[in-house]
Design a protein around this motif. Structure first.
Motif, PDB file in Angstrom:
ATOM      1  N   GLN A 104     -88.016  55.072  -1.836  1.00 33.62           N
ATOM      2  CA  GLN A 104     -89.433  55.216  -2.065  1.00 33.62           C
ATOM      3  C   GLN A 104     -89.857  56.709  -1.860  1.00 33.62           C
ATOM      4  N   PHE A 105     -90.508  57.132  -3.068  1.00 40.83           N
ATOM      5  CA  PHE A 105     -90.442  58.667  -3.146  1.00 40.83           C
ATOM      6  C   PHE A 105     -91.813  58.962  -4.198  1.00 40.83           C
ATOM      7  N   ASP A 106     -92.414  60.032  -4.065  1.00 42.41           N
ATOM      8  CA  ASP A 106     -93.197  60.732  -4.971  1.00 42.41           C
ATOM      9  C   ASP A 106     -92.400  61.885  -5.743  1.00 42.41           C
ATOM     10  N   PHE A 107     -93.018  62.259  -6.760  1.00 42.20           N
ATOM     11  CA  PHE A 107     -92.207  63.364  -7.708  1.00 42.20           C
ATOM     12  C   PHE A 107     -93.244  64.291  -8.249  1.00 42.20           C
ATOM     13  N   GLU A 108     -93.031  65.282  -8.592  1.00 42.38           N
ATOM     14  CA  GLU A 108     -93.861  66.373  -9.380  1.00 42.38           C
ATOM     15  C   GLU A 108     -92.669  67.071 -10.300  1.00 42.38           C
ATOM     16  N   VAL A 109     -93.121  67.056 -11.655  1.00 39.23           N
ATOM     17  CA  VAL A 109     -92.163  67.757 -12.681  1.00 39.23           C
ATOM     18  C   VAL A 109     -92.923  68.776 -13.245  1.00 39.23           C
ATOM     19  N   GLU A 110     -92.290  70.045 -13.347  1.00 38.67           N
ATOM     20  CA  GLU A 110     -92.983  71.044 -13.805  1.00 38.67           C
ATOM     21  C   GLU A 110     -92.102  71.141 -15.306  1.00 38.67           C
ATOM     22  N   PHE A 111     -92.893  71.804 -16.369  1.00 38.69           N
ATOM     23  CA  PHE A 111     -92.178  71.837 -17.620  1.00 38.69           C
ATOM     24  C   PHE A 111     -92.218  73.355 -17.974  1.00 38.69           C
ATOM     25  N   THR A 112     -91.071  73.830 -18.627  1.00 34.79           N
ATOM     26  CA  THR A 112     -90.852  75.213 -18.757  1.00 34.79           C
ATOM     27  C   THR A 112     -91.982  75.978 -19.746  1.00 34.79           C
ATOM     28  N   ASN A 113     -92.441  74.913 -20.497  1.00 34.58           N
ATOM     29  CA  ASN A 113     -93.525  75.425 -21.627  1.00 34.58           C
ATOM     30  C   ASN A 113     -94.956  75.147 -21.325  1.00 34.58           C
ATOM     31  N   GLY A 114     -95.076  74.916 -19.852  1.00 33.91           N
ATOM     32  CA  GLY A 114     -96.437  74.546 -19.114  1.00 33.91           C
ATOM     33  C   GLY A 114     -96.742  73.360 -18.993  1.00 33.91           C
ATOM     34  N   GLY A 115     -97.661  72.927 -18.193  1.00 38.87           N
ATOM     35  CA  GLY A 115     -97.991  71.609 -17.681  1.00 38.87           C
ATOM     36  C   GLY A 115     -96.847  70.971 -16.939  1.00 38.87           C
ATOM     37  N   GLY A 116     -97.269  69.632 -16.544  1.00 35.37           N
ATOM     38  CA  GLY A 116     -96.335  68.680 -15.757  1.00 35.37           C
ATOM     39  C   GLY A 116     -96.680  67.475 -15.451  1.00 35.37           C
ATOM     40  N   ILE A 117     -96.031  66.607 -15.015  1.00 36.61           N
ATOM     41  CA  ILE A 117     -96.464  65.116 -14.660  1.00 36.61           C
ATOM     42  C   ILE A 117     -96.097  64.968 -13.221  1.00 36.61           C
ATOM     43  N   GLN A 118     -96.845  63.842 -12.637  1.00 33.76           N
ATOM     44  CA  GLN A 118     -96.544  63.360 -11.132  1.00 33.76           C
ATOM     45  C   GLN A 118     -96.396  61.806 -11.372  1.00 33.76           C
ATOM     46  N   GLY A 119     -95.634  61.381 -10.293  1.00 33.69           N
ATOM     47  CA  GLY A 119     -95.688  59.905  -9.921  1.00 33.69           C
ATOM     48  C   GLY A 119     -95.659  59.810  -8.564  1.00 33.69           C
ATOM     49  N   GLN A 120     -96.100  58.617  -8.254  1.00 33.94           N
ATOM     50  CA  GLN A 120     -96.247  58.175  -6.805  1.00 33.94           C
ATOM     51  C   GLN A 120     -95.634  56.827  -6.513  1.00 33.94           C
ATOM     52  N   ASP A 121     -95.015  56.550  -5.269  1.00 34.08           N
ATOM     53  CA  ASP A 121     -94.515  55.306  -4.699  1.00 34.08           C
ATOM     54  C   ASP A 121     -93.475  54.792  -5.445  1.00 34.08           C
ATOM     55  N   PHE A 122     -92.761  55.694  -6.141  1.00 35.98           N
ATOM     56  CA  PHE A 122     -91.460  55.356  -6.955  1.00 35.98           C
ATOM     57  C   PHE A 122     -90.528  54.445  -6.175  1.00 35.98           C
ATOM     58  N   ARG A 123     -89.970  53.277  -6.438  1.00 36.78           N
ATOM     59  CA  ARG A 123     -89.054  52.658  -5.693  1.00 36.78           C
ATOM     60  C   ARG A 123     -87.515  52.457  -6.641  1.00 36.78           C
ATOM     61  N   LEU A 124     -86.606  52.938  -6.082  1.00 37.89           N
ATOM     62  CA  LEU A 124     -85.209  52.649  -6.772  1.00 37.89           C
ATOM     63  C   LEU A 124     -84.268  52.127  -5.988  1.00 37.89           C
ATOM     64  N   ASP A 125     -83.413  51.151  -6.311  1.00 37.55           N
ATOM     65  CA  ASP A 125     -82.238  50.658  -5.721  1.00 37.55           C
ATOM     66  C   ASP A 125     -81.078  51.713  -5.404  1.00 37.55           C
ATOM     67  N   ILE A 126     -80.725  51.847  -4.453  1.00 36.87           N
ATOM     68  CA  ILE A 126     -79.476  52.830  -4.121  1.00 36.87           C
ATOM     69  C   ILE A 126     -78.340  52.395  -3.584  1.00 36.87           C
ATOM     70  N   GLU A 127     -77.091  52.976  -3.722  1.00 33.91           N
ATOM     71  CA  GLU A 127     -76.022  52.624  -2.774  1.00 33.91           C
ATOM     72  C   GLU A 127     -75.884  53.358  -1.793  1.00 33.91           C
ATOM     73  N   GLY A 128     -75.786  52.802  -0.371  1.00 38.18           N
ATOM     74  CA  GLY A 128     -75.609  53.344   0.791  1.00 38.18           C
ATOM     75  C   GLY A 128     -77.134  53.611   1.422  1.00 38.18           C
ATOM     76  N   LYS A 129     -77.115  54.390   2.454  1.00 41.09           N
ATOM     77  CA  LYS A 129     -78.249  54.458   3.109  1.00 41.09           C
ATOM     78  C   LYS A 129     -79.125  55.616   2.994  1.00 41.09           C
ATOM     79  N   ASP A 130     -78.705  56.681   2.211  1.00 40.55           N
ATOM     80  CA  ASP A 130     -79.487  57.781   1.600  1.00 40.55           C
ATOM     81  C   ASP A 130     -79.043  58.254   0.368  1.00 40.55           C
ATOM     82  N   ILE A 131     -79.866  59.074  -0.315  1.00 39.34           N
ATOM     83  CA  ILE A 131     -79.455  59.620  -1.766  1.00 39.34           C
ATOM     84  C   ILE A 131     -80.210  61.350  -1.614  1.00 39.34           C
ATOM     85  N   PRO A 132     -79.293  62.333  -2.214  1.00 38.10           N
ATOM     86  CA  PRO A 132     -79.974  63.443  -2.339  1.00 38.10           C
ATOM     87  C   PRO A 132     -81.263  63.658  -3.053  1.00 38.10           C
ATOM     88  N   ASP A 133     -82.157  64.712  -2.825  1.00 39.45           N
ATOM     89  CA  ASP A 133     -83.202  64.695  -3.618  1.00 39.45           C
ATOM     90  C   ASP A 133     -82.671  65.128  -5.205  1.00 39.45           C
TER      91      ASP A 133
END
Length: 296
Positions: free
Chosen positions: A6-35
């Motif tokens: 479960q995580f939040d994210f912020e994306v910046e665009f090279t031509n300006g602006g950005g988007i955000q997301g909160q409380d995303f959940r994804l199934d993963i293999e194992g006990k961790d996953i790199p950022d």
């Protein structure tokens, strides 16, 4: 036990602006996953363009039942298979030829004298023959007037359409032309999987190895292949000390050779590309490569 991230994210665009997301959940293999894997997944899954910095925030790993196939490294839509042996200090590739010497030219301890505190570097020194590890042969290796490594076009080294020919060494050591009949060969990289790489770095590896016959080499040359690789000590029968017909035929036709491959059992028979790129040496006919297959 299943795990999700479960995580939040912020994306910046090279031509300006950005988007955000909160409380995303994804199934993963194992006990961790790199950022960075999560960042690449978000960009790919959302089909984002002009992406600059991506921040992964408030990441938490939770135990929760999977709802779809878990993700692992989804930074690209392809899978890369390493087909090269590791080269290390003292490795014997050919009996009678010297092993590489790998050491420090500048050690981290010595570098402390030249750089700021807590800033160290290592510069390595390698002394070796060109026939070391997994390597590529080009025409200059066999023919004085043949093209050397600096003259080989990248189009002959990168992303060649590949096909694996299965020729188990337990069935036969001599791989003749019949192994290649009724196959789509023209313009392809032909990788001969014998299974002999299981003997790598042993005395057995350099004795009685699988090889192609002269009629196989002529058949492949007639079919217009681009490259022939094998997971064996040599593509020729080295018990015939005074002749190398396979090298002679293939390199005369400017068909490249890669010897000492490994992991060919991990490839499908078709549906992949093959790459093996050496440095751009002038006056050199063979050199180690990082050989790889790309499965889309």
């Amino acid at each position: 036990m299943d795990y999700r991230v479960q995580f939040d994210f912020e994306v910046e665009f090279t031509n300006g602006g950005g988007i955000q997301g909160q409380d995303f959940r994804l199934d993963i293999e194992g006990k961790d996953i790199p950022d960075h894997v999560l960042a690449d997944y978000i960009v790919q899954d959302m089909r984002l363009l002009m992406v600059g910095k991506v921040n992964i925030l408030n990441k938490v790993i939770i135990q929760e039942k999977h709802k779809r196939n878990p993700i692992n490294d989804m930074s690209t839509g392809t899978k890369l298979i390493d087909l090269s042996h590791t080269i290390f200090d003292g490795l014997i590739t050919h009996k009678g030829l010297p092993a590489p010497l790998i050491c420090d030219y500048l050690s981290r301890e010595e570098s402390q004298k030249s750089y700021a505190e807590d800033t160290t570097f290592q510069i390595g020194k390698i002394e070796m023959i060109t026939n070391t590890g997994t390597y590529l042969d080009c025409p200059f290796h066999r023919y004085e007037d043949g093209k050397d490594l600096s003259e080989i076009q990248l189009e002959k080294l990168v992303d060649l359409q590949g096909i694996v020919i299965r020729a188990d060494y337990r069935d036969a050591k001599a791989i003749h032309a019949d192994y290649f009949r009724n196959k789509e060969l023209r313009g392809r990289a032909i990788l001969v999987h014998t299974g002999w790489d299981e003997h790598w770095n042993t005395e057995e590896y350099i004795q009685h190895h699988p090889y192609l016959t002269e009629d196989a080499a002529q058949y492949l040359a007639d079919c217009g292949v681009k490259l022939v690789g094998i997971d064996s000590m040599n593509i020729d029968d080295t018990s015939e000390k005074n002749t190398r017909p396979v090298h002679s035929i293939l390199l005369h036709s400017e068909i490249l050779i890669v010897e000492h491959l490994c992991n060919l059992q991990m490839l499908p028979d078709e549906g992949f590309t093959f790459s093996a790129v050496p440095p751009k040496w002038r006056g050199v006919g063979t050199f180690p490569v990082r050989a790889m297959a790309k499965i889309v």
